[in-house]
Design a protein around this motif. Structure first.
Motif, mmCIF file in Angstrom:
data_model
loop_
_atom_site.group_PDB
_atom_site.id
_atom_site.type_symbol
_atom_site.label_atom_id
_atom_site.label_comp_id
_atom_site.label_asym_id
_atom_site.label_seq_id
_atom_site.Cartn_x
_atom_site.Cartn_y
_atom_site.Cartn_z
ATOM 1 N N CYS A 187 0.874 -1.054 0.040
ATOM 2 C CA CYS A 187 0.024 0.115 -0.013
ATOM 3 C C CYS A 187 0.869 1.104 -0.031
ATOM 4 O O CYS A 187 1.673 1.383 0.751
ATOM 5 C CB CYS A 187 -0.818 0.026 1.121
ATOM 6 S SG CYS A 187 -2.130 -1.445 1.309
ATOM 7 N N TYR A 189 1.055 5.578 0.009
ATOM 8 C CA TYR A 189 0.332 6.960 -0.077
ATOM 9 C C TYR A 189 1.580 8.202 -0.075
ATOM 10 O O TYR A 189 2.491 7.781 0.219
ATOM 11 C CB TYR A 189 -0.234 7.096 1.170
ATOM 12 C CG TYR A 189 0.258 6.931 2.594
ATOM 13 C CD1 TYR A 189 0.448 5.449 2.841
ATOM 14 C CD2 TYR A 189 0.714 8.076 3.220
ATOM 15 C CE1 TYR A 189 0.940 5.222 4.217
ATOM 16 C CE2 TYR A 189 1.074 7.684 4.477
ATOM 17 C CZ TYR A 189 1.284 6.446 5.211
ATOM 18 O OH TYR A 189 1.841 6.272 6.267
ATOM 19 N N ASN A 190 1.253 9.148 -0.703
ATOM 20 C CA ASN A 190 2.108 10.214 -0.918
ATOM 21 C C ASN A 190 2.838 10.611 0.572
ATOM 22 O O ASN A 190 2.126 10.828 1.638
ATOM 23 C CB ASN A 190 1.810 11.255 -1.606
ATOM 24 C CG ASN A 190 1.305 11.161 -3.174
ATOM 25 O OD1 ASN A 190 2.356 10.297 -3.615
ATOM 26 N ND2 ASN A 190 0.661 11.704 -3.636
ATOM 27 N N ARG A 244 6.856 8.234 -1.705
ATOM 28 C CA ARG A 244 5.815 7.600 -1.277
ATOM 29 C C ARG A 244 6.191 6.728 0.215
ATOM 30 O O ARG A 244 7.307 6.156 0.035
ATOM 31 C CB ARG A 244 5.011 6.741 -2.101
ATOM 32 C CG ARG A 244 4.528 7.331 -3.555
ATOM 33 C CD ARG A 244 3.650 6.754 -4.396
ATOM 34 N NE ARG A 244 4.392 5.459 -4.889
ATOM 35 C CZ ARG A 244 4.042 4.622 -5.725
ATOM 36 N NH1 ARG A 244 2.541 4.566 -5.806
ATOM 37 N NH2 ARG A 244 4.685 3.648 -6.243
ATOM 38 N N LEU A 282 -8.156 8.693 1.938
ATOM 39 C CA LEU A 282 -7.392 8.675 3.298
ATOM 40 C C LEU A 282 -8.063 9.583 4.318
ATOM 41 O O LEU A 282 -8.213 10.889 3.803
ATOM 42 C CB LEU A 282 -6.008 8.572 2.942
ATOM 43 C CG LEU A 282 -5.378 7.721 2.179
ATOM 44 C CD1 LEU A 282 -3.973 7.925 1.940
ATOM 45 C CD2 LEU A 282 -5.409 6.268 3.124
ATOM 46 N N TYR A 288 -5.613 12.167 5.163
ATOM 47 C CA TYR A 288 -4.806 13.023 4.000
ATOM 48 C C TYR A 288 -5.800 13.175 2.968
ATOM 49 O O TYR A 288 -5.905 12.540 1.800
ATOM 50 C CB TYR A 288 -3.738 12.223 3.440
ATOM 51 C CG TYR A 288 -2.934 12.930 2.227
ATOM 52 C CD1 TYR A 288 -3.087 14.334 1.888
ATOM 53 C CD2 TYR A 288 -2.066 12.167 1.546
ATOM 54 C CE1 TYR A 288 -2.324 14.706 1.102
ATOM 55 C CE2 TYR A 288 -1.437 12.472 0.354
ATOM 56 C CZ TYR A 288 -1.565 13.941 0.083
ATOM 57 O OH TYR A 288 -0.976 14.572 -0.828
ATOM 58 N N GLY A 325 -5.242 13.157 -1.015
ATOM 59 C CA GLY A 325 -4.415 11.982 -1.296
ATOM 60 C C GLY A 325 -5.413 10.590 -1.413
ATOM 61 O O GLY A 325 -6.447 10.532 -1.086
ATOM 62 N N THR A 326 -4.937 9.592 -2.140
ATOM 63 C CA THR A 326 -5.619 8.396 -2.057
ATOM 64 C C THR A 326 -4.766 7.262 -1.965
ATOM 65 O O THR A 326 -3.248 7.503 -2.047
ATOM 66 C CB THR A 326 -6.150 8.175 -3.544
ATOM 67 O OG1 THR A 326 -5.322 8.428 -4.571
ATOM 68 C CG2 THR A 326 -7.300 9.028 -3.844
ATOM 69 N N LEU A 327 -5.025 5.984 -1.595
ATOM 70 C CA LEU A 327 -4.229 4.975 -1.358
ATOM 71 C C LEU A 327 -4.047 4.185 -2.716
ATOM 72 O O LEU A 327 -5.064 3.947 -3.472
ATOM 73 C CB LEU A 327 -5.150 4.020 -0.408
ATOM 74 C CG LEU A 327 -4.387 2.926 0.155
ATOM 75 C CD1 LEU A 327 -3.180 3.049 1.125
ATOM 76 C CD2 LEU A 327 -5.185 1.711 1.006
ATOM 77 N N THR A 328 -2.888 3.933 -2.966
ATOM 78 C CA THR A 328 -2.362 2.904 -4.194
ATOM 79 C C THR A 328 -2.014 1.517 -3.383
ATOM 80 O O THR A 328 -1.322 1.374 -2.671
ATOM 81 C CB THR A 328 -1.170 3.579 -5.006
ATOM 82 O OG1 THR A 328 -1.407 4.814 -5.141
ATOM 83 C CG2 THR A 328 -0.948 2.619 -5.909
#
Ligand SMILES: [Zn+2]
Ligand SMILES: [Zn+2]
Ligand SMILES: [Zn+2]
Ligand SMILES: [Zn+2]
Ligand SMILES: [Zn+2]
Length: 580
Positions: free
Chosen positions: A63, A65-66, A189, A213, A216, A219-222
């Motif tokens: 997972c 995130y920035n 990240r 998230l 944040y 932002g989004t979770l990858t």
């Protein structure tokens, strides 16, 4: 890979009867401590990298995130355009850095009569002084302002949030740890690796890709899969490979691309080597490289592999390499090959000795050949046998005729390669030649080709049980799903151990998501069932008269018109292109 047609050579699984020296010793090579038995070892168990000794793990995801970023604004006055351009150019091309790192940078913009340059992507702890450090004093901006962080990061609490999300939406998380291996590292990240109990849980986790998230909001979770392949390797070959400087170079190169972890399986004298990475191709390539290293170098004389069967060895092979340190001789009975893994100079020495032994045993067996009755007729072509071969059942063949028989039988016969010689009362001999016998009569490359043919033919004859992986050039075989998947379900997927692609074991294409096997089959053959479902969902009916699609509330034009004008959404053209 099991050979389904020919009998396995009886020696193939014979244990090495030689007594090992009890005094193990270790030595440091290239910073690794390597344990090795004193003296060269002959390994009778050929390391088999086929289906049974390699596989994939599909339970891990990573997972991302920035990291929080800070933005700095550099201000020049209304006349500072040239300077602003020069400075932004230098940041953009990496000439200027912040704390030794390249940063991202926008082109200068004129705002409120001042030239502004925005830079970002530098470590958030950088001070004003550190940001300006690389800019020569004469070019420095009149003023600089720093924005707030894009969000407040509290690593343990942020990661805790993500773990909760995974537990709640995907399944029990067995291990959850921040990314540390350089092959996974990402400057921009934060990454955490989550290990689940089952591949299904991991699949559900992948569907959380793009989740928002709480900590944040912008932002989004990858979520990405971790590709993991494992191979089981005899410890002796693994240890010997550490003595080969070239291989060690290749190995270190691999470690920049993928992570490699080894687990000793003491009871089996083996190691489980796990290769993990984020790019499927890199993991596949790394596995190939490792297998090539551990496969070793084939001992050849004049481009032909030499072979000393166990039965003709009498311990001479082990004797000859006993005092050579840091090598393993692999006697591969299936390929009729001797292979060497380990230190280069010791390998050269071993090669010389092995070739000498092979030539001695060839002299012995050519002595046997002299006993083949000359002038006898070949049971295939019924003329005087050319380069005659006598089989252990007593029949005479031309060497060429025997070879042709083998190729033909490998392709067409279920029962293996059987002798066509005559017996009393018009019966046929039908003696099934064991592999070890064929290896005596046929050159190794020929035999190898025959085995390959036999295997391919066997697979094609059993399409309900096994298939070749659909990835081009993969060649891996998987088991076909025994039962038709239940309504609304998909067949199990087979994770190909060679190319790491998941294959649907019912449809024989890469695993399909979003459609069941039935729907997938329909789409490939005509699309009736998928069409029916789409119609239900979109509330589309067939026109009772002309059977084309209309939306329920759209009505139907009673006059003869082209089918497309019915207000259908074009599904008919998609599924029946010939109507369009
Ligand atoms: Zn013949
Ligand atoms: Zn026979
Ligand atoms: Zn494959
Ligand atoms: Zn399917
Ligand atoms: Zn109509």
């Amino acid at each position: 890979m099991a050979n389904p047609v020919l009998e396995a050579e009886p020696d193939a699984n014979a244990q090495n009867s030689e007594e090992s020296d009890p005094d193990d010793w270790s030595r440091e090579i290239n910073g690794m401590t390597v344990e090795f038995l004193d003296g060269g070892v002959v390994d009778e168990e050929s390391p088999n990298f086929g289906c049974t000794n390699s596989g994939v793990f599909r339970e891990k995801v990573v997972c991302w995130y920035n990291k929080p970023i800070r933005t700095a604004w550099l201000h020049w006055g209304g006349k500072g355009e040239e300077t602003a351009k020069a400075v932004s150019g230098c940041f953009g091309t990496g000439i200027y850095k912040v704390m030794g790192k390249e940063v991202k940078c926008d082109s200068p913009a004129l705002i409120d009569n001042a030239w502004l340059v925005r830079i970002f992507g530098f470590p958030s702890c950088a001070s004003k002084q550190q940001i300006l450090q690389d800019i020569p004093r004469v070019l420095r901006p009149k003023r600089m302002s720093l924005d707030e962080l894009s969000y407040t990061s509290n690593l343990p609490s942020n990661n805790g949030d993500i773990e909760l999300l995974l537990e709640y939406r995907a399944g029990d998380v067995m291990f959850f740890e921040p990314v540390t291996h350089p092959a996974f590292a990402d400057d921009d990240r934060y990454g955490v690796i989550a290990d689940f109990n089952t591949a299904e849980d991991a699949m559900r986790a992948l569907q959380l890709n793009g989740s928002t998230l709480e900590f944040y909001p912008e932002g989004t979770l990858t979520v990405e899969p971790v590709y993991a392949a494992w191979i089981k390797v005899p410890s002796r070959a693994w240890n010997a490979a550490a003595w080969d400087a070239d291989s060690q170079g290749d190995y270190r190169e691999l470690l920049r691309q993928v992570s490699i972890t080894e687990y000793p399986l003491a009871s089996e004298g083996c190691r489980l080597v796990v290769i993990e990475g984020l790019a499927r191709e890199k993991v596949v390539a790394a596995k190939k490289t490792l297998e090539a290293i551990l496969h070793g170098e084939v001992v050849e004389e004049n481009d032909t592999a030499i072979w000393i069967p166990f039965s003709e060895d009498n311990g001479r092979l082990s004797q000859s390499v006993r005092e050579l340190q840091g090598i393993v001789v692999i006697r591969d009975a299936r390929m009729c090959q001797l292979r060497l893994v380990g230190d280069l100079s010791q390998r050269m020495e071993a090669k010389t000795r092995l070739i000498k032994i092979a030539n001695e045993s060839k002299r012995l067996s050519s002595h046997n050949c002299d006993q083949t009755p000359q002038g006898a007729d070949c049971v295939i072509c019924l003329t005087e046998a050319e380069d005659p071969v006598q089989t252990s059942c007593g029949h005479i063949y031309c060497r060429g005729c025997l070879q042709d028989l083998c190729t033909h039988s490998a392709r067409n016969e279920e029962k293996g390669i059987q002798c066509r010689g005559p017996r009393d009362n018009d019966a046929t001999c039908n003696f099934a030649f064991p592999l070890v016998e064929l290896s005596r009569h046929l050159p190794a490359p020929k035999l190898e080709a025959i085995l390959e043919t036999a295997f391919d033919a066997y697979v094609s004859r059993h399409p309900l049980q096994m298939r070749f992986c659909p990835t081009p050039d993969c060649g891996h075989v998987y088991q076909v799903s025994a039962d038709r998947p239940k309504d609304g379900q998909s067949a199990p997927t087979h994770p190909c151990a060679r190319c790491l692609v998941s294959v649907c074991t019912w449809c024989h294409i890469p695993a399909h998501t979003g459609a069941t096997c039935d729907e997938q089959q329909d789409m490939m053959t005509g699309g009736y069932r998928a069409l029916a479902r789409a119609k239900m969902e979109l509330d589309i009916r067939d026109c009772p008269r002309c059977r084309t699609l209309i939306e329920k509330n759209g009505g139907c034009n009673p006059y003869p018109v082209r089918k497309r004008e019915h207000g259908s959404i074009g599904l008919d053209q998609f599924f029946y292109p010939e109507l369009a």
